[in-house]
Design an enzyme around this catalytic site. Structure first.
Site, short mmCIF file in Angstrom:
data_model
loop_
_atom_site.label_atom_id
_atom_site.label_comp_id
_atom_site.label_asym_id
_atom_site.label_seq_id
_atom_site.Cartn_x
_atom_site.Cartn_y
_atom_site.Cartn_z
CD GLU A 92 -2.79 -1.13 2.49
OE1 GLU A 92 -3.97 -1.51 2.38
OE2 GLU A 92 -2.29 -0.78 3.58
CB CYS A 332 1.94 6.83 11.36
SG CYS A 332 3.55 6.23 11.86
#
Length: 341
Positions: A92, A332
């Site tokens: 990704e 994150c």
């Protein structure tokens, strides 16, 4: 020998084409058609003689492409891409929109072998390194969506310095004026702390930026969160980063993921500040993002602010990062959370 022409830097491509009795300018055409014009078939590069194109095709050279399996967009304009490579490997990347400034967060590996306890990608395990072409193509896919890209950060899936040569070559390709032409200072490579590679990066004659994931003030805390600390301890890591700052004259970014009750205490902040003070640096504080089977939680905002205040009181430029893309598992530490083992 690498067969994907998208993975060649321009000097390497010039050398390859010379071996096939081609001219230097033929390599330039191939490079610009791939990286500037975004062509993915050799027969489309018509300024190059057909004979040379046939030689390359007959010897198995090709131009790689990625399939976009899924695109998701969060309400905050963050966009996540799920790619499949030609061998079926998945990874990704994320396109971030900060008031019109577009940053692409790209992956350097399918999966990761570093095993950081706060990162969903660790749950996938290591699949393989991405080629330089596969790394660069993530940026081109994002550019087709965003048109103009301001920054590229190697902070997606995987550890860039565990795939050092391919990651650095991808950065060189993205920086080349005959391709995307992105300024070197707009390209950041991140590492969880592979000291030998930081030393290699220090010697690199490029102005790419460096970010280092720290996530603790004490060795004992970092040992619990990051297995890599046992072979690349915090004290030696800070020494390597200090050497990088001194030799290059460049600022480094230190990344710190705050986890409630683990690494967010006043004592941890003071210890971290003592080490960071030696560096020409800025600190990004990132509150933990829940993902997959991870059982940590983020500290309350007051605790985050208190941690930041301690760093600032010690003269360290500190930013608390807004957690973009959380609703689509693009923040994150969340990449791979929807398809981990």
């Amino acid at each position: 020998m690498e067969k994907d022409l998208k993975s060649y830097t321009l000097p390497a491509l010039q050398e390859l084409i010379a071996e096939k009795s081609g001219k230097k300018f033929h390599a330039g055409y191939i490079f610009s058609f791939i990286h500037e014009k975004q062509h993915s078939r050799l027969e489309e590069i018509t300024p190059v003689p057909e004979k040379l194109r046939n030689i390359l095709s007959d010897e198995g050279f090709f131009i790689s492409s990625l399939e976009i399996l899924e695109r998701q967009k969060d309400a905050d304009s963050t966009e996540k891409f799920l790619f499949s490579a030609q061998d079926g490997s998945k990874f990704e990347s994320v396109l971030l929109d900060d008031n019109g400034r577009k940053t692409v967060c790209i992956s350097s590996q399918a999966g990761c072998r570093m095993g950081c306890g706060f990162c969903a990608t660790a749950g996938i395990g290591f699949i393989r390194n991405l080629s330089s072409g596969e790394i660069a193509e993530q940026v081109y896919a994002a550019k087709r969506s965003a048109e103009k890209i301001s920054n590229v950060v190697f902070m997606g899936m995987g550890e860039p310095f565990d795939n050092y040569e391919n990651a650095v070559n991808a950065a060189i390709i993205l920086n080349d004026s005959k391709g995307l032409g992105l300024g070197a200072r707009h390209i950041t490579l991140s590492t969880c702390g592979l000291i030998d590679r930081i030393e290699d990066f220090t010697q690199l004659d490029k102005q790419f930026r460096l970010a280092v994931s720290i996530h603790a003030g004490y060795e004992e805390t970092r040992n619990k969160l990051m297995p890599i600390n046992k072979s690349n301890p915090l004290a030696k890591l800070f020494a390597a980063v200090e050497n990088y700052c001194r030799k290059t004259g460049r600022r480094v970014t230190l990344e710190y993921c705050l986890i409630d009750g683990i690494n967010d205490s006043r004592e941890e902040a003071v210890k971290f500040a003592q080490s960071a003070q030696r560096l020409k640096c800025n600190v990004n504080l990132i509150e933990f993002n829940p993902a997959g089977s991870l059982r940590f939680s983020a500290p309350k905002k007051g605790k985050t602010n208190a941690f930041a205040d301690i760093l600032r009181e010690n003269g360290i430029e500190t930013h608390i990062r807004y957690r973009r893309g959380r609703n689509i598992k693009a923040a994150c530490g969340q990449l791979g959370a929807e398809w981990e083992k």
